[in-house]
Scaffold this motif. Structure first.
Motif, mmCIF file in Angstrom:
data_model
loop_
_atom_site.group_PDB
_atom_site.id
_atom_site.type_symbol
_atom_site.label_atom_id
_atom_site.label_comp_id
_atom_site.label_asym_id
_atom_site.label_seq_id
_atom_site.Cartn_x
_atom_site.Cartn_y
_atom_site.Cartn_z
ATOM 1 N N GLN A 12 -35.721 32.921 -3.387
ATOM 2 C CA GLN A 12 -35.254 32.732 -4.471
ATOM 3 C C GLN A 12 -33.913 31.778 -4.650
ATOM 4 N N THR A 13 -33.700 31.550 -3.291
ATOM 5 C CA THR A 13 -32.390 30.766 -3.277
ATOM 6 C C THR A 13 -32.982 29.341 -2.665
ATOM 7 N N LEU A 14 -33.422 29.373 -1.298
ATOM 8 C CA LEU A 14 -34.022 28.134 -0.804
ATOM 9 C C LEU A 14 -35.497 27.788 -1.022
ATOM 10 N N VAL A 15 -35.976 28.945 -1.125
ATOM 11 C CA VAL A 15 -37.619 28.894 -1.508
ATOM 12 C C VAL A 15 -38.016 29.880 -2.514
ATOM 13 N N GLU A 16 -39.041 29.461 -3.364
ATOM 14 C CA GLU A 16 -39.476 30.420 -4.249
ATOM 15 C C GLU A 16 -40.768 30.692 -4.439
ATOM 16 N N GLN A 91 -48.335 38.359 4.733
ATOM 17 C CA GLN A 91 -46.981 37.682 4.594
ATOM 18 C C GLN A 91 -46.488 37.200 5.895
ATOM 19 N N PRO A 92 -46.900 37.760 7.030
ATOM 20 C CA PRO A 92 -46.433 37.045 8.382
ATOM 21 C C PRO A 92 -47.026 35.797 8.795
ATOM 22 N N VAL A 93 -48.308 35.825 8.267
ATOM 23 C CA VAL A 93 -49.168 34.597 8.678
ATOM 24 C C VAL A 93 -49.106 33.554 7.564
ATOM 25 N N ARG A 94 -49.068 34.183 6.117
ATOM 26 C CA ARG A 94 -49.253 33.217 4.907
ATOM 27 C C ARG A 94 -48.090 33.571 4.021
ATOM 28 N N ASN A 95 -47.017 33.505 4.423
ATOM 29 C CA ASN A 95 -45.785 33.524 3.470
ATOM 30 C C ASN A 95 -45.990 32.750 2.199
ATOM 31 N N LEU A 96 -45.938 33.538 1.313
ATOM 32 C CA LEU A 96 -46.147 32.880 -0.204
ATOM 33 C C LEU A 96 -44.674 32.361 -0.669
ATOM 34 N N TRP A 97 -43.578 32.671 -0.003
ATOM 35 C CA TRP A 97 -42.344 32.074 -0.514
ATOM 36 C C TRP A 97 -42.126 30.720 0.278
ATOM 37 N N ARG A 98 -42.540 29.592 -0.198
ATOM 38 C CA ARG A 98 -42.629 28.674 0.484
ATOM 39 C C ARG A 98 -42.261 27.140 -0.303
ATOM 40 N N ARG A 99 -42.209 27.538 -1.770
ATOM 41 C CA ARG A 99 -41.998 26.239 -2.436
ATOM 42 C C ARG A 99 -40.382 26.261 -2.685
ATOM 43 N N PRO A 100 -40.114 24.798 -1.970
ATOM 44 C CA PRO A 100 -38.517 24.654 -1.860
ATOM 45 C C PRO A 100 -37.998 24.470 -3.357
ATOM 46 N N ILE A 101 -36.732 25.116 -3.680
ATOM 47 C CA ILE A 101 -35.955 25.063 -4.622
ATOM 48 C C ILE A 101 -35.279 23.715 -4.724
ATOM 49 N N THR A 102 -35.396 23.153 -5.676
ATOM 50 C CA THR A 102 -34.955 21.837 -6.012
ATOM 51 C C THR A 102 -33.496 21.544 -5.519
ATOM 52 N N GLY A 103 -33.138 20.743 -4.530
ATOM 53 C CA GLY A 103 -31.740 20.529 -4.138
ATOM 54 C C GLY A 103 -31.281 21.320 -3.161
#
Ligand SMILES: [Mg+2]
Length: 230
Positions: A12-16, A91-103
């Protein structure tokens, strides 16, 4: 003391949360949930997470977040609990937090290019460095401190001190950026760092060592005030 280095939280800071990926993972388990429903259920689920972080630990808050999110999106509570357990195991193999937060990654890169030591301090599952490499953003980070590897989680002072040593600076020379008031802002302040509270929930705290920033441009402005960036 002048700030010389910057650390970022990850989730929620770099990736969401990648809600499209979550939808497709749920389909694998025979559960259909609309991405829009997940987005709508997120604010309440994050409030539950924040309450659970205050109580300590990482797996329990994560599980509570995911269960609340799924229930909020219309999944039956018993099924939601089981799905959250499965997703945690994945989570260790398919981490769901991988959408980059803009900028945000771009900001980390700008700092690193200018010679500022940059790191990540995250309560994660022990494979955060692999995830950051997988999504192509490893370059700016001199150090990635993952609680799942270190065995110490935010807001404990020791994880922030570990990151400072690894970056070759003192905690007082670091500005830490993160979305959790408890884990990031209070944790960093407790370790002697300055903090930028990131995200929609962030607001002024009355502490002049804390800045609030709703997006990457606001983080950049706060870093400029502390002379970390022009
Ligand atoms: Mg976070």
């Amino acid at each position: 003391m002048r700030a010389r280095a910057v650390t970022f939280d990850a989730g929620q800071t770099l990736v969401e949360l990648d809600t499209a990926m979550l939808v497709s993972r749920l389909v694998e388990r025979g559960v259909e949930v609309a991405e829009r429903a997940l987005a709508g259920a997120q604010p309440a689920a994050w409030r539950r997470y924040e309450e659970a972080v205050t109580a300590g630990g990482h797996q329990a808050p994560w599980h509570l977040f995911m269960t609340s999110l799924l229930v909020g999106a219309g999944v039956a509570p018993t099924a939601a609990t089981d799905l959250a357990t499965w997703l945690w195991d994945q989570q260790p193999v398919r981490n769901l937090w991988r959408r980059p937060i803009t900028g945000m990654f771009e900001l980390a890169q700008e700092l690193a290019t200018a010679g500022t030591p940059v790191g990540i301090i995250s309560n994660s599952e022990g494979r955060l460095a692999e995830l950051i490499a997988e999504i192509g953003w490893a370059a700016p980070f001199a150090v990635i401190v993952d609680s799942g590897r270190l065995g110490v989680a935010k807001p404990a002072r020791a994880i922030f001190e570990h990151a400072a040593r690894a970056l070759g600076v003192t905690p007082a020379e670091i500005v830490h950026v993160g979305d959790s008031r408890t884990a990031d802002v209070e944790g960093a302040r407790g370790a002697g760092m300055r903090a930028i509270w990131f995200g929609a929930a962030a607001h002024a705290t009355g502490d002049d060592g804390v800045a609030a920033a709703v997006d990457a441009a606001a983080v950049r402005a706060a870093l400029a005030r502390w002379e970390l960036i022009r």
